[in-house]
Design a protein around this motif. Structure first.
Motif, PDB file in Angstrom:
ATOM      1  N   ASN A  54       0.811  -1.226  -0.065  1.00  0.00           N
ATOM      2  CA  ASN A  54       0.179   0.200  -0.048  1.00  0.00           C
ATOM      3  C   ASN A  54       1.061   1.321  -0.284  1.00  0.00           C
ATOM      4  OD1 ASN A  54      -2.505  -1.289  -0.249  1.00  0.00           O
ATOM      5  ND2 ASN A  54      -2.450  -1.358   1.839  1.00  0.00           N
ATOM      6  N   LYS A 146      -6.079  -0.628  -6.732  1.00  0.00           N
ATOM      7  CA  LYS A 146      -6.767  -1.351  -6.662  1.00  0.00           C
ATOM      8  C   LYS A 146      -7.169  -2.982  -7.190  1.00  0.00           C
ATOM      9  CE  LYS A 146     -11.603   0.011  -7.478  1.00  0.00           C
ATOM     10  NZ  LYS A 146     -12.379   0.021  -6.056  1.00  0.00           N
ATOM     11  N   GLN A 147      -7.482  -3.950  -6.220  1.00  0.00           N
ATOM     12  CA  GLN A 147      -7.375  -5.092  -7.281  1.00  0.00           C
ATOM     13  C   GLN A 147      -8.892  -5.271  -6.037  1.00  0.00           C
ATOM     14  OE1 GLN A 147      -4.497  -7.898  -6.858  1.00  0.00           O
ATOM     15  NE2 GLN A 147      -3.949  -7.279  -9.366  1.00  0.00           N
ATOM     16  N   THR A 148      -9.998  -5.619  -6.795  1.00  0.00           N
ATOM     17  CA  THR A 148     -10.891  -6.498  -6.754  1.00  0.00           C
ATOM     18  C   THR A 148     -10.756  -7.714  -5.869  1.00  0.00           C
ATOM     19  OG1 THR A 148     -12.228  -5.694  -8.365  1.00  0.00           O
ATOM     20  CG2 THR A 148     -13.159  -7.518  -7.486  1.00  0.00           C
ATOM     21  N   PHE A 149     -11.187  -8.485  -4.417  1.00  0.00           N
ATOM     22  CA  PHE A 149     -11.283  -9.237  -4.105  1.00  0.00           C
ATOM     23  C   PHE A 149     -11.204 -10.549  -5.631  1.00  0.00           C
ATOM     24  CE2 PHE A 149     -12.898 -12.742  -0.334  1.00  0.00           C
ATOM     25  CZ  PHE A 149     -11.458 -12.959  -0.127  1.00  0.00           C
ATOM     26  N   GLU A 152     -14.921 -11.863  -5.222  1.00  0.00           N
ATOM     27  CA  GLU A 152     -15.503 -11.488  -5.162  1.00  0.00           C
ATOM     28  C   GLU A 152     -15.926 -10.896  -6.415  1.00  0.00           C
ATOM     29  OE1 GLU A 152     -17.611 -10.194  -3.842  1.00  0.00           O
ATOM     30  OE2 GLU A 152     -17.665 -10.637  -1.709  1.00  0.00           O
TER      31      GLU A 152
ATOM     32  N   ASN B  77     -16.150  -2.293  -2.370  1.00  0.00           N
ATOM     33  CA  ASN B  77     -15.718  -1.630  -3.435  1.00  0.00           C
ATOM     34  C   ASN B  77     -14.581  -3.073  -3.639  1.00  0.00           C
ATOM     35  OD1 ASN B  77     -16.915   1.192  -4.726  1.00  0.00           O
ATOM     36  ND2 ASN B  77     -15.139   1.900  -3.059  1.00  0.00           N
ATOM     37  N   GLY B  78     -14.969  -3.782  -3.680  1.00  0.00           N
ATOM     38  CA  GLY B  78     -14.075  -5.621  -3.657  1.00  0.00           C
ATOM     39  C   GLY B  78     -12.331  -5.284  -3.446  1.00  0.00           C
ATOM     40  N   ASP B  79     -12.125  -4.317  -2.419  1.00  0.00           N
ATOM     41  CA  ASP B  79     -10.817  -4.383  -1.963  1.00  0.00           C
ATOM     42  C   ASP B  79     -10.813  -4.720  -0.190  1.00  0.00           C
ATOM     43  OD1 ASP B  79      -8.154  -3.290  -1.070  1.00  0.00           O
ATOM     44  OD2 ASP B  79      -8.629  -1.747  -2.587  1.00  0.00           O
ATOM     45  N   ASP B  81      -8.468  -4.327   1.745  1.00  0.00           N
ATOM     46  CA  ASP B  81      -8.023  -3.839   2.478  1.00  0.00           C
ATOM     47  C   ASP B  81      -8.522  -2.826   2.725  1.00  0.00           C
ATOM     48  OD1 ASP B  81      -5.372  -5.393   2.491  1.00  0.00           O
ATOM     49  OD2 ASP B  81      -4.681  -4.569   0.873  1.00  0.00           O
TER      50      ASP B  81
END
Lengths: 530, 324
Positions: A54, A146-149, A152, B77-79, B81
């Motif tokens: 991060n 960012k990366q989507t889980f 998900e 938002n699918g994040d 963290d």
């Protein structure tokens, strides 16, 4: 040319060396790939760790290089082997951090900056060779906002929505280069500690295996070869004592079976050979018998021929004798009268020459009468009138007829215990006289006359030996033929008559003579009359 | 006259008192509803997608008139963290919610991690058994129709004694397949399983079983179902004139014949009812995992036409969605 053992050792040796080399090569390639894979994993992990940090994202987002210290130190701490050669973190606008390991001599400008991450299939790892010839494994990855889980994302897919890719904004790039120098060191260590010992172990193990295999396979074969040699020499009692259940065991069983059959065949052959030898001996004996019979037949034939000759000669002698006897008698009578008249008349008596002629005529007439008498005697050989006779007396009587010179030495040996033998004394005496006469004729200059009489089984053997001139071999077989003689004044009837007499007594005469040494006549007469 | 007046007055007083008493009595009965504190609920959704929004919409509708107030709706938002940070903020805020509704797996797992004593209701979690979402304060609504219901519909569609194949990653959906083993035996299906551990194994596995099956059952397995594999599987099955049945209408849109899935709005309403129950009875913190109340059948008529299956009997069904 080469023994089986040598061939096997050569073959196994080459095979082991090939296997050893291939194994080492395979292990080397495998180890190298494994090490390269480990290096790639390390590089990938480090670059992903950095890209997903991060603080890196914040640093890139706000172009704050200071934020990068902590994540870079974190990554360096993970690089325990000091394999990181360089690292570069840049955002879309500028390169924010660009460093290299102190031990590297390259310039960072030699390392190309990668920005081709728009394609999802872009390769993460690249191999870079700098202008100075150094090699690096370069790991580059974009840093996304960012990366989507993932679960998900999957849920969105199943529930009918795919998150838009455009949302993943690229903040910058992270690039790490790993130097393969440690990798090479590790590979060298593997070669020294693993591959070379492994090769040595394979070769050593191979040698042991070859030794045992050779012993296992070749020894029985050599054993069989030695036994084969023994068998070839004829020792068929040898057998191979190998009890293994493999092909060699089967071969030894077959070999023993073959040997047994060979021995049986050999025994059979020996039996047949013995039979053949016996047959040959029998044939040989039969042949000897035949030869003997043949000789007897020849002798018989000779006797027959001689008999015929004798018969012819006898007939001739009889005829001639009868024809000459009377004229010779008349001549003798006339000579007697002439001799008487010359004795009475002085005229003739004084003529020496006439007297000499008369003497010659008388002498020759007497000789002719003797010849005629011999001829008549030969032709009239009568059947022996046998009566028991003392052979010693006969010998002495015969010897007494001769007036021997002093140069003749006599040796008379007659066994004392000789029995009386059934013979015609006159005829045997004539034989003895003939033979003694011949002996004396053969020794004009003197010599030894030996007369032996002894018993041999059922025969009386009389041997008359002289030390005269001997009889040549060329005439030996003719000596008993009638009218054959070597004497200048002989008519060749003495031995013929003698042989005839002895044969009539069912005896035989043998001759042994050597030219220049003497002659020996042996008379064999049966002691008992058959 | 005075007595008459007094008598009339008494009657008025009595009547007034009776009304007062009746009013007070009424008030006393209704006071918990009128004067009780309004329950607050926070909704956390994993990401912004239509299906989640439908569920949230259903929940909002269901909360009306139930003294449940939705304080806020958070989007993670699918994040992961960002999600952690947001949930931490919710947890640290002064006004803690009485109940949290988690929509989606990311929201459910993060909320479960942070809220250990607040009742949680999760929904729209695909294959929830994988994520260990059970707990004393957790109630959930499964997003999958039960395996037995699925095969019952399939039996109605294809008939009995059919060969049904499945490709699955045992690490992810082994539990579903184990249950299917039992159900298929009961419903007289010949169940043909093929295990895979990576996406690359899916195509060979399908090739291996394609000639042995009458239908393919696609379960929510992220190893098997990817963007690329889904299209390939659909194409292959159509080429062989074989149907796919599944639990996702998105897969039906991609070429599968039929899916049985929950109605997302009704799932939200069901969650609201569960919330009401939990909030009304503070001693009850969990009701376990519930099956969805209402299902919908999505049929791909185009696929049916290619395969040659008559869907007439299903079209009259009240909860059928036809595609296209």
């Amino acid at each position: 040319m080469f023994s089986l053992r040598t061939k096997l050792i050569l073959f196994m040796g080459i095979l082991i060396i090939i296997i050893g080399i291939l194994s080492c090569l395979f292990f080397l390639i495998y180890s190298k790939r494994q090490q390269e894979e480990a290096l790639r994993k390390l590089g990938t992990s480090l670059v992903i760790l950095l890209a997903q940090d991060n603080e890196v994202k914040h640093a890139l987002n706000y172009t704050q290089s200071a934020f990068l210290d902590a994540p870079v130190k974190k990554v360096q701490a993970l690089d325990r082997e000091e394999e990181i050669g360089y690292w570069r973190i840049s955002n879309i606008k500028t390169v924010m951090v660009e460093e290299k390991a102190p031990w590297l001599k390259i310039q960072m400008k030699e390392i190309p900056t990668r920005h081709d991450y728009q394609s999802p299939d872009a390769q993460l790892t690249h191999r870079i060779i700098t202008s100075s010839g150094e090699t690096f494994y370069d790991f580059s990855i974009p840093v996304v906002e960012k990366q989507t889980f993932s679960e998900e994302a999957f849920a969105a897919q199943l529930l009918g929505e795919v998150p838009a890719k455009a949302e993943q904004k690229i903040l910058g790039f992270v690039q790490i280069g790993l130097s393969p120098h440690k990798l090479n060191e590790r590979i060298h260590r593997i070669i020294l500690r693993s591959i070379i010992p492994m090769g040595v172990c394979i070769v050593f193990g191979g040698i042991c295996i070859t030794f045992f295999l050779t012993k296992y396979f070749v020894s029985p074969i050599r054993h069989m070869a030695s036994i084969t040699l023994d068998i070839a020499k004829g020792n068929l009692t040898r057998s191979v004592n190998i009890r293994s259940g493999d092909e060699i065991g089967q071969l030894s069983m077959n070999f023993n079976q073959m040997t047994r059959e060979l021995k049986a065949s050999y025994d059979e052959k020996e039996k047949i050979m013995a039979q053949l030898r016996e047959n040959v001996n029998n044939l040989s004996n039969a042949n000897k018998e035949l030869v003997k019979i043949n000789e007897q037949l020849n002798e018989a034939q000779e006797r027959l021929v001689r008999s015929e000759k004798l018969a012819v000669v006898g007939k001739l002698a009889s005829g001639v004798g009868h024809e000459l006897r009377n004229p010779l008698g008349s001549i003798r009578n006339a000579l007697f009268i002439i001799k008487k008249k010359t004795t009475n008349t002085r005229g003739l008596n004084d003529d020496q020459k006439v007297n000499q002629f008369v003497e010659i005529i008388e002498k020759e007439t007497d000789r002719s009468i003797k010849i005629v008498n011999d001829l008549l005697g030969f032709s009239r050989t009568a059947k022996p009138a046998v009566s028991p006779t003392n052979i010693r007396s006969l010998i002495e009587s015969s010897l007494s007829r001769f007036k021997m010179s002093e140069t003749i030495n006599k040796v008379i040996r007659v066994e004392d215990s000789l029995p009386l033998i059934p013979v015609d004394a006159n005829q045997i005496e004539q034989v003895l006289i003939n033979l003694i006469q011949n002996a004396l004729d053969a020794m004009p200059g003197g010599g030894w006359l030996t007369i032996l009489a002894q018993r041999e089984d059922t025969f009386l053997v009389i041997t008359i030996t002289d030390t005269g001139c001997g009889i040549p071999d060329t005439v030996k077989n003719k000596i008993f033929d009638p009218l054959f003689t070597t004497k200048p004044k002989g008519i060749g009837l003495g031995l013929a008559i003698s042989l005839n007499i002895i044969q009539r007594h069912e005896g035989c005469i043998d001759l042994k003579s050597k030219e220049g040494e003497g002659t020996s006549f042996t008379i064999k007469l049966p002691i008992t009359k058959t | 006259m005075i007595e008459k007046y007094l008598h009339k007055r008494n009657i008025q007083i009595f009547t007034a008192l009776w009304f007062i008493l009746a009013f007070l009595s009424q008030i006393s009965f209704l006071s918990p509803q009128i004067f009780a504190k309004e329950n607050t609920v926070v909704i956390v959704q994993s990401q912004q997608i239509a299906a989640y929004n439908e569920a949230i919409k259903g929940f909002e509708e269901g909360c009306k008139g139930k003294n449940i107030s939705i304080n806020a709706i958070y989007n993670l938002n699918g994040d992961a963290d960002e999600g952690k940070r947001i949930i931490q903020d919710i947890k640290d805020s002064k006004h803690k919610p009485d109940l949290v509704l988690a929509v989606g797996i990311l929201a459910a797992t993060l909320v479960k991690e942070q809220f250990t004593d607040t009742p949680i209701i999760f929904c729209m979690v695909i294959n929830h058994r994988r994520f260990n979402l059970e707990g004393t304060n957790i109630t959930g609504i499964s997003s999958e129709v039960s395996v037995e219901d699925q095969f019952t519909i399939l039996k109605e569609l294809l008939g009995a004694r059919k060969n049904v194949g499945v490709i699955y990653d045992p690490a992810k959906t082994g539990n579903i397949v184990s249950e299917a083993d039992r159900v298929t035996k009961k419903l007289e299906f010949n169940f043909i399983k093929k295990e895979v551990t990576s996406e690359s194994e899916v195509a060979p596995a399908l090739k291996n079983i394609i000639d042995k099956i009458d239908a393919l059952w696609m379960i929510p397995d992220s190893t098997v179902i990817t963007k690329t594999s889904l299209n390939a599987i659909s194409k292959t099955l159509l080429e062989h004139h074989l149907p796919i049945f599944c639990t996702s209408d998105a897969i039906v849109k991609a070429g599968a014949l039929v899916s049985v899935s929950p109605d997302y709005v009704y799932t939200g309403r069901q969650a609201a009812r569960i919330a009401k129950t939990l909030l009304s009875n503070p001693t009850t913190t969990s009701l376990g995992i519930k099956q969805p109340d209402k299902l919908k059948l999505t049929l791909n008529t185009q696929t049916a036409e290619i395969i040659g299956i008559n869907l007439t009997s299903f079209q009259s069904h009240p909860d059928v969605v036809l595609y296209p």
